[in-house]
Write a protein that holds these residues in place. Structure first.
Motif, PDB file in Angstrom:
ATOM      1  N   PHE A 161       0.826  -1.207   0.000  1.00 46.76           N
ATOM      2  CA  PHE A 161       0.000   0.000   0.000  1.00 46.76           C
ATOM      3  C   PHE A 161       0.860   1.255   0.000  1.00 46.76           C
ATOM      4  CE2 PHE A 161      -1.854   3.360   2.663  1.00 46.76           C
ATOM      5  CZ  PHE A 161      -2.987   3.678   1.917  1.00 46.76           C
ATOM      6  N   CYS A 162       1.895   1.262   0.849  1.00 43.48           N
ATOM      7  CA  CYS A 162       2.721   2.459   0.991  1.00 43.48           C
ATOM      8  C   CYS A 162       3.504   2.764  -0.277  1.00 43.48           C
ATOM      9  CB  CYS A 162       3.657   2.280   2.184  1.00 43.48           C
ATOM     10  SG  CYS A 162       4.852   3.603   2.405  1.00 43.48           S
ATOM     11  N   THR A 163       4.153   1.741  -0.843  1.00 44.59           N
ATOM     12  CA  THR A 163       4.996   1.987  -2.011  1.00 44.59           C
ATOM     13  C   THR A 163       4.188   2.330  -3.259  1.00 44.59           C
ATOM     14  OG1 THR A 163       5.049  -0.407  -2.437  1.00 44.59           O
ATOM     15  CG2 THR A 163       6.865   0.545  -1.164  1.00 44.59           C
ATOM     16  N   ALA A 164       2.914   1.921  -3.297  1.00 40.52           N
ATOM     17  CA  ALA A 164       2.084   2.306  -4.431  1.00 40.52           C
ATOM     18  C   ALA A 164       1.930   3.820  -4.491  1.00 40.52           C
ATOM     19  CB  ALA A 164       0.718   1.636  -4.334  1.00 40.52           C
ATOM     20  N   PHE A 165       1.802   4.460  -3.352  1.00 43.57           N
ATOM     21  CA  PHE A 165       1.709   5.915  -3.308  1.00 43.57           C
ATOM     22  C   PHE A 165       3.082   6.572  -3.289  1.00 43.57           C
ATOM     23  CE2 PHE A 165      -2.396   4.548  -1.708  1.00 43.57           C
ATOM     24  CZ  PHE A 165      -3.263   5.399  -2.382  1.00 43.57           C
ATOM     25  N   LEU A 166       4.092   5.832  -2.835  1.00 45.01           N
ATOM     26  CA  LEU A 166       5.443   6.376  -2.849  1.00 45.01           C
ATOM     27  C   LEU A 166       5.897   6.672  -4.269  1.00 45.01           C
ATOM     28  CD1 LEU A 166       8.101   6.954  -1.234  1.00 45.01           C
ATOM     29  CD2 LEU A 166       8.724   4.579  -1.691  1.00 45.01           C
ATOM     30  N   LEU A 167       5.599   5.755  -5.202  1.00 43.50           N
ATOM     31  CA  LEU A 167       5.988   5.961  -6.594  1.00 43.50           C
ATOM     32  C   LEU A 167       5.191   7.071  -7.261  1.00 43.50           C
ATOM     33  CD1 LEU A 167       6.500   2.297  -7.857  1.00 43.50           C
ATOM     34  CD2 LEU A 167       8.147   3.866  -6.819  1.00 43.50           C
ATOM     35  N   ARG A 168       4.108   7.497  -6.640  1.00 49.26           N
ATOM     36  CA  ARG A 168       3.324   8.611  -7.157  1.00 49.26           C
ATOM     37  C   ARG A 168       3.689   9.941  -6.525  1.00 49.26           C
ATOM     38  NH1 ARG A 168       0.563   4.067  -7.903  1.00 49.26           N
ATOM     39  NH2 ARG A 168      -0.860   3.898  -9.673  1.00 49.26           N
TER      40      ARG A 168
ATOM     41  N   ARG B 259       3.883  10.904  -3.256  1.00 49.45           N
ATOM     42  CA  ARG B 259       3.195  11.397  -2.064  1.00 49.45           C
ATOM     43  C   ARG B 259       4.184  11.496  -0.901  1.00 49.45           C
ATOM     44  NH1 ARG B 259       0.234  11.544  -5.904  1.00 49.45           N
ATOM     45  NH2 ARG B 259      -2.030  11.146  -5.905  1.00 49.45           N
ATOM     46  N   ARG B 260       4.236  12.651  -0.286  1.00 52.37           N
ATOM     47  CA  ARG B 260       5.167  12.849   0.821  1.00 52.37           C
ATOM     48  C   ARG B 260       4.795  11.998   2.029  1.00 52.37           C
ATOM     49  NH1 ARG B 260       6.327  19.402   0.945  1.00 52.37           N
ATOM     50  NH2 ARG B 260       7.764  19.450  -0.841  1.00 52.37           N
ATOM     51  N   TRP B 261       3.530  11.846   2.292  1.00 52.43           N
ATOM     52  CA  TRP B 261       3.114  11.061   3.455  1.00 52.43           C
ATOM     53  C   TRP B 261       3.530   9.599   3.307  1.00 52.43           C
ATOM     54  CZ3 TRP B 261       0.044   6.920   2.486  1.00 52.43           C
ATOM     55  CH2 TRP B 261      -0.745   6.936   1.327  1.00 52.43           C
ATOM     56  N   ALA B 262       3.655   9.118   2.053  1.00 51.89           N
ATOM     57  CA  ALA B 262       4.095   7.745   1.839  1.00 51.89           C
ATOM     58  C   ALA B 262       5.551   7.570   2.259  1.00 51.89           C
ATOM     59  CB  ALA B 262       3.908   7.348   0.379  1.00 51.89           C
ATOM     60  N   ARG B 263       6.358   8.598   2.077  1.00 54.34           N
ATOM     61  CA  ARG B 263       7.744   8.534   2.544  1.00 54.34           C
ATOM     62  C   ARG B 263       7.788   8.379   4.066  1.00 54.34           C
ATOM     63  NH1 ARG B 263      12.133  10.983  -0.332  1.00 54.34           N
ATOM     64  NH2 ARG B 263      11.677  11.200  -2.544  1.00 54.34           N
ATOM     65  N   ARG B 264       7.015   9.208   4.758  1.00 55.24           N
ATOM     66  CA  ARG B 264       7.005   9.130   6.220  1.00 55.24           C
ATOM     67  C   ARG B 264       6.451   7.786   6.689  1.00 55.24           C
ATOM     68  NH1 ARG B 264       5.259  14.538   5.315  1.00 55.24           N
ATOM     69  NH2 ARG B 264       3.071  13.898   5.544  1.00 55.24           N
ATOM     70  N   LEU B 265       5.455   7.281   5.970  1.00 55.68           N
ATOM     71  CA  LEU B 265       4.885   5.989   6.345  1.00 55.68           C
ATOM     72  C   LEU B 265       5.898   4.867   6.154  1.00 55.68           C
ATOM     73  CD1 LEU B 265       2.516   4.286   7.271  1.00 55.68           C
ATOM     74  CD2 LEU B 265       1.689   4.221   4.899  1.00 55.68           C
ATOM     75  N   LEU B 266       6.671   4.914   5.087  1.00 54.81           N
ATOM     76  CA  LEU B 266       7.669   3.870   4.852  1.00 54.81           C
ATOM     77  C   LEU B 266       8.749   3.907   5.927  1.00 54.81           C
ATOM     78  CD1 LEU B 266       8.688   1.570   3.128  1.00 54.81           C
ATOM     79  CD2 LEU B 266       9.880   3.212   1.681  1.00 54.81           C
ATOM     80  N   VAL B 267       9.160   5.096   6.342  1.00 56.62           N
ATOM     81  CA  VAL B 267      10.135   5.198   7.430  1.00 56.62           C
ATOM     82  C   VAL B 267       9.551   4.608   8.713  1.00 56.62           C
ATOM     83  CG1 VAL B 267      11.423   6.800   8.882  1.00 56.62           C
ATOM     84  CG2 VAL B 267      11.296   7.189   6.420  1.00 56.62           C
ATOM     85  N   THR B 268       8.276   4.906   8.982  1.00 58.77           N
ATOM     86  CA  THR B 268       7.628   4.370  10.182  1.00 58.77           C
ATOM     87  C   THR B 268       7.546   2.850  10.128  1.00 58.77           C
ATOM     88  OG1 THR B 268       6.308   6.396  10.386  1.00 58.77           O
ATOM     89  CG2 THR B 268       5.545   4.452  11.591  1.00 58.77           C
TER      90      THR B 268
END
Length: 286
Positions: free
Chosen positions: A216-223, A225-234
């Protein structure tokens, strides 16, 4: 409705052919080294069987990578990098026994495998011919002007950098790197430690949940989205906070080194690649 003619295949550069040969040799070397480690192991226990099986499955990963290289897929480079790094860790953790000196054949095989993985990474990231070949996207059926064609389909998402792809591929390894030590810890149940059954089941379930969270996170990371970066770190920090203490508690120092080190390497690579990737958020379409 007409069908477009199939274009003749283009001869691959010599560097690409060398790369595919190296990948096939690495896959064979992975199986050979694991069989050597299993043969010379003083105790062929359940945990060793699980770790050996997981390491040997990586030979299939190299075969998948060969297919991506032959098709010129752009995602082959980060996939090859994380596969080579985690393979060295996965095999290296089994070369050194719990007690005594590692057998000479195992050390020689590990050295050869490490050299092959290093050569694969060098060709993927230092060869201009390979870089120029790995630029294609997946193919699909396209209907255009009354003609059906089987050709490359450009992704709808914004163009992403290789660092983002590397971070994404590294994050996808979190789940299997959690499931393997959870299965090894399941051997403690067979030894009579029934009190740890709920913990092992929760550990296994967490590994499955992490796979969906990363997807879920990386799908938005490739688009972008800044919040996806923070979510991946979390997610990365949470995986380390759960996996490393459980490896120490249920598997001891030996398990922490054998199972925690590969996960720590994958997490470090994911965070470093995420740091190197430019922060270019995209505006969602109206």
């Amino acid at each position: 409705m007409r069908t477009a003619a199939v274009t003749p295949p283009v001869r691959r550069p010599s560097a690409v052919r060398v790369l595919t040969t190296l990948l096939a040799s690495t896959a064979a070397a992975t199986v050979a080294v694991e069989l050597l480690n299993w043969w010379y192991a003083p105790e062929q226990e359940f945990g060793l069987a699980v770790r050996t099986g997981w390491a040997m499955l990586r030979s299939l990963g190299f075969l998948v990578l060969i297919g991506q290289v032959n098709r010129g897929r752009a995602g082959a480079r980060p996939f090859g990098l994380i596969l080579a790094v985690t393979t060295v860790f996965a095999v290296g953790r089994l070369v050194v026994p719990r007690q005594g000196v590692p057998p000479l054949p195992g050390l020689v095989g590990f050295a050869v495998l490490t050299a092959l993985c290093l050569a694969v990474v060098v060709l993927l990231y230092r060869s201009e011919a390979v870089a120029g070949h790995l630029v294609r996207h997946r193919k699909g059926l396209v209907v255009e002007g009354g003609t059906i064609t089987w050709r490359e389909v450009a992704p709808k998402r914004p163009q992403v950098t290789a660092w983002l792809l590397t971070s994404r591929v590294a994050a996808f390894t979190y789940s299997p790197l959690m499931l393997v030590p959870a299965l090894v810890a399941g051997g403690a149940v067979l030894d009579g430690r029934l009190a740890v059954v709920p913990v092992v089941l929760a550990w296994f379930a967490a590994g499955i949940v992490v796979s969906y969270l990363v997807l879920f996170c990386t799908a938005f990371l490739l688009r972008g989205r800044r919040w996806a970066r923070r979510l991946l770190v979390t997610i990365t920090l949470g995986v380390l906070a759960v996996n490393l203490p459980l490896c120490w508690w249920l598997l001891g120092l030996d398990g922490l080194i054998r199972d925690g080190a590969p996960l720590l390497a994958a997490a470090t690579l994911a965070l470093y690649a995420l740091h190197r990737a430019p922060d270019t958020p995209t505006v969602p379409p109206r």
